[in-house]
Structures are given as structure tokens and as C-alpha cells.
Design a protein around this motif. Structure first.
Motif, PDB file in Angstrom:
ATOM      1  N   GLN A 208       0.802  -1.218   0.000  1.00  0.00           N
ATOM      2  CA  GLN A 208       0.000   0.000   0.000  1.00  0.00           C
ATOM      3  C   GLN A 208       0.836   1.271   0.000  1.00  0.00           C
ATOM      4  O   GLN A 208       0.313   2.350  -0.288  1.00  0.00           O
ATOM      5  N   ILE A 209       2.116   1.146   0.316  1.00  0.00           N
ATOM      6  CA  ILE A 209       2.949   2.316   0.587  1.00  0.00           C
ATOM      7  C   ILE A 209       3.838   2.679  -0.601  1.00  0.00           C
ATOM      8  O   ILE A 209       4.378   1.822  -1.294  1.00  0.00           O
ATOM      9  N   ASP A 210       3.973   3.979  -0.801  1.00  0.00           N
ATOM     10  CA  ASP A 210       4.918   4.494  -1.790  1.00  0.00           C
ATOM     11  C   ASP A 210       6.327   4.360  -1.232  1.00  0.00           C
ATOM     12  O   ASP A 210       6.620   4.850  -0.134  1.00  0.00           O
ATOM     13  N   GLY A 211       7.197   3.673  -1.957  1.00  0.00           N
ATOM     14  CA  GLY A 211       8.526   3.346  -1.444  1.00  0.00           C
ATOM     15  C   GLY A 211       9.379   4.548  -1.109  1.00  0.00           C
ATOM     16  O   GLY A 211      10.164   4.509  -0.165  1.00  0.00           O
ATOM     17  N   MET A 212       9.252   5.631  -1.843  1.00  0.00           N
ATOM     18  CA  MET A 212      10.109   6.793  -1.616  1.00  0.00           C
ATOM     19  C   MET A 212       9.671   7.637  -0.432  1.00  0.00           C
ATOM     20  O   MET A 212      10.495   8.053   0.391  1.00  0.00           O
ATOM     21  N   THR A 213       8.373   7.870  -0.326  1.00  0.00           N
ATOM     22  CA  THR A 213       7.894   8.836   0.667  1.00  0.00           C
ATOM     23  C   THR A 213       7.328   8.207   1.932  1.00  0.00           C
ATOM     24  O   THR A 213       7.220   8.883   2.956  1.00  0.00           O
ATOM     25  N   GLY A 214       6.920   6.948   1.870  1.00  0.00           N
ATOM     26  CA  GLY A 214       6.303   6.317   3.029  1.00  0.00           C
ATOM     27  C   GLY A 214       4.837   6.644   3.186  1.00  0.00           C
ATOM     28  O   GLY A 214       4.195   6.197   4.135  1.00  0.00           O
ATOM     29  N   LEU A 215       4.258   7.394   2.244  1.00  0.00           N
ATOM     30  CA  LEU A 215       2.829   7.675   2.238  1.00  0.00           C
ATOM     31  C   LEU A 215       2.130   6.605   1.394  1.00  0.00           C
ATOM     32  O   LEU A 215       2.771   5.781   0.758  1.00  0.00           O
ATOM     33  N   TYR A 216       0.812   6.631   1.384  1.00  0.00           N
ATOM     34  CA  TYR A 216       0.077   5.668   0.574  1.00  0.00           C
ATOM     35  C   TYR A 216       0.355   5.888  -0.913  1.00  0.00           C
ATOM     36  O   TYR A 216       0.511   7.034  -1.368  1.00  0.00           O
TER      37      TYR A 216
END
Length: 371
Positions: A208-216
Motif C-alpha cells: 500500500q505504501i509508496d517506497g520513496m515517501t512512506g505515504l500511501y
């Protein structure tokens, strides 16, 4: 014990048969075979041979006692094996006495969750759950054959540990029925699947998480926002916020993509600190971010958070001043995700046309960040 009783009966019968045969043979020699039946009543045998019978019965009792001792020893060894296996495994055993309303736990699980081995009354989470399941399955409207089919149960339960952690267990139990076809006992085991659940949740979280930012990531962000829109109460107002980094292309061109990535990471950290934990924050791609705020106190509250976000991010990254253009859509009516995205996108570009480094609210595009 059944086999032990059979052995006892056989020994007594053999003893009596042996004594009877000896006495009958002796009397036959004295009186002749034809007179034995009349002259040898059974009481004579017991009266004349009482000490012998007592001796044989005494021997039998000793043999039977030794047999029981051996059987008990074997049972103890077998139980100790099961206990040892339980101690080194992730399984915990329990027994529920329906009539007495008592749940009996193994020492291991009792210590783990910090409770007594015997739990009486309502109030313990594990016991409550088991009792609810039992009552549900004991419904008078449920047919007997259906009860038998559903006799073996397997379900999951969350139990708080004594140290504050939450444990996840798979519960496997079987119901023992009495003569009236009502459940009298429930016996089963708890299998600790906490690690499996943690690994599963971690994989779900990673997906579920965006690898770069840690947001969804875009997919998860959209799904979660759609769910929150559906849950919005008629008398509440939500807010959807769309964020774009000003001059991001120039940052990448002039400073390189590594610096551009640092800007995005810094922005995601600032979003997490600025907005509530209940708010959904995600990255749609590139330098486009969004936040969905559920049940906002007021429009002013949303504007203050957007203003705070721009102020926080304006601190330099490798000598650069970063600013944001922000578009806001207020969700106070039945709207779809596409509806609020278009509104926020329209407001965002209005903010850019007004000079960037500011926010704009859909249908209220004349106000800037100083309002």
C-alpha cells in the motif's frame, strides 16, 4: 479402565472355576459322580475354601493395583510428553465446562495473558468469545445434524498479552454433547499466529505504501478515500487537499533527481507532522500529493493546516526555498472521488495562476494564504 475391569472379572471367574473343579473332583471320588450335584451345594465350597479364596482374591488385588499403577505411570508419561510439546510449541490448551461456566486454561497461556487458570463469570475476553460462539451454536432453532457438522470450530481471536502486546491466535475447538444433545464441554487449543499476522500485515502495508515517501501509493490512496467518502455522515464536512511542489521540474533539472527526491521525502515528513493521524495522506505520482481530512471542525481549520504546511516546507533543502500550491475541495454533499479530485485540481491551478506558494478553495478562489 474398561480393560482393567474385564481382567478383574476374568481372574475371579478363573479362581472360582479352579476351586470348584478341585472340590467337585474330590467329592466325586468320595460319593460317586451321580451324587455330586445333590451332595455339593455352592455354599459348602465357599465355607470350606474361604481362606483359599481370600488368598487368591488378595493376590488378584495386588495384581490389579500393580496394573493400575503401571497404567497411571504410562498416562503420566504420555501427558508429560504432551505438556513438553506444548511448552516448546506455539499451542495452548483450554477446556470450558458449560454447566459450571468455568474456563480452564493451561499454565502457559494463563501466564502469557496474565490471568487465573480457572476463569469464572463474564469479563475475560477469551472466555467471552468462546461463550458467545457456544451460545450461538446452541440455538434452539439449529438442527442437531447441523450442530454436528459445525462441531469442529476454527476461527481467529485477538488477545492482549500481559506485557501490553496484542497476540493473534487461531482457535480450534470441538464440542462435547450430553445425552440431551446439549453442549456440556468445549475442549480445544489456541495456536499463536502473531508472527504470521504481523508478516501478513507488513506485506499488505508494503503493497500500500509508496517506497520513496512512506505515504500511501496512488491505488491505496484512492481506495481509502473512496471508503471515507462513503462513511461520511450527513451532518459533517470533510476536506480533500491536492498539493503540488512549485517549480519541481526546475529543481530536478538544476539540482538533479537525487535532490528532487530529497524534496519529496522532506514534504512527506512535513505532511505527517502537520496533519492528524486520522487523515489519509498519499502520493499520486511525481510531485503531486493529497490529504483527505474526515469530519473537519471548520473550513478555517483546513486553511490553517495548509498555511502551516507551506511555512514548514519553506525551510531550505540544499540552499533552496521550497513552496507549494494547494487546492482544497470541501466535501459537504454527495460527491464521488472523481468529483472532489476535479474540484481540488481546479482550485490548485487557480492557486498557481495567482502566483504559487498559496492555497485556494474550490468556489472560493479569490482568497490567498493570508486570509
Amino acid at each position: 479402565m474398561k480393560s482393567g475391569n474385564n481382567i478383574a472379572k476374568k481372574i475371579i471367574i478363573m479362581c472360582l472355576a479352579l476351586l470348584t473343579f478341585v472340590d467337585v473332583s474330590a467329592e466325586a471320588l468320595k460319593h460317586g459322580q451321580n451324587e455330586v450335584a445333590e451332595s455339593l451345594p455352592m455354599m459348602f465350597i465357599f465355607n470350606s475354601k474361604g481362606p483359599a479364596i481370600s488368598l487368591i482374591l488378595y493376590v488378584f488385588v495386588l495384581i490389579y493395583v500393580f496394573y493400575l499403577m503401571k497404567t497411571n505411570a504410562e498416562l503420566k508419561i504420555r501427558n508429560s510428553r504432551y505438556s513438553m510439546l506444548a511448552e516448546i510449541s506455539n499451542e495452548y490448551f483450554f477446556e470450558y465446562d458449560v454447566k459450571r461456566d468455568v474456563l480452564i486454561l493451561s499454565d502457559k497461556i494463563a501466564l502469557l495473558i496474565g490471568t487465573e487458570r480457572k476463569i469464572r463469570g463474564y469479563g475475560n475476553r477469551l472466555k467471552n468469545h468462546l461463550v458467545d460462539v457456544i451460545h450461538e451454536n446452541s440455538s434452539e432453532t439449529m438442527e442437531l445434524n447441523k450442530m454436528m457438522k459445525e462441531n469442529d470450530k476454527s476461527y481467529e481471536i485477538e488477545i492482549p498479552f500481559l506485557d501490553g502486546r496484542k497476540g493473534h491466535f487461531k482457535v480450534i475447538n470441538t464440542n462435547l454433547y450430553g445425552k440431551n444433545q446439549k453442549i456440556e464441554y468445549v475442549v480445544g487449543k489456541l495456536v499463536d499466529i502473531s508472527e504470521e499476522v504481523a508478516e501478513k500485515n507488513a506485506l499488505i502495508r508494503k503493497a500500500q505504501i509508496d517506497g520513496m515517501t512512506g505515504l500511501y501509493n496512488p491505488t491505496s490512496t484512492r481506495e481509502k478515500i473512496i471508503t471515507m467518502i462513503a462513511k461520511r455522515q450527513a451532518d459533517t464536512v470533510d476536506a480533500f487537499i491536492l498539493i503540488d511542489v512549485d517549480f519541481f521540474k526546475e529543481i530536478n533539472d538544476n539540482y538533479g533527481h537525487y535532490t528532487g527526491d530529497q524534496v519529496l521525502q522532506r514534504l512527506s515528513e512535513t505532511i505527517k507532522k502537520t496533519f492528524r493521524k486520522t487523515d489519509v495522506a498519499g502520493r499520486f505520482g511525481g510531485d503531486e500529493f493529497c490529504i483527505y481530512m474526515q469530519n473537519i471542525p471548520s473550513e478555517k481549520f483546513v486553511k490553517s493546516r495548509c498555511r502551516q504546511l507551506n511555512e514548514e516546507i519553506s525551510s531550505s533543502v540544499d540552499g533552496m526555498n521550497i513552496s507549494l500550491s494547494i487546492g482544497i475541495s470541501l466535501v459537504d454533499d454527495k460527491k464521488t472521488f472523481d468529483d472532489i479530485y476535479k474540484e481540488a485540481d481546479h482550485a490548485l491551478y487557480e492557486a498557481k495562476r495567482n502566483g504559487k506558494n498559496q492555497y485556494a478553495v474550490y468556489e472560493d478562489t479569490t482568497k490567498d494564504k493570508n486570509d
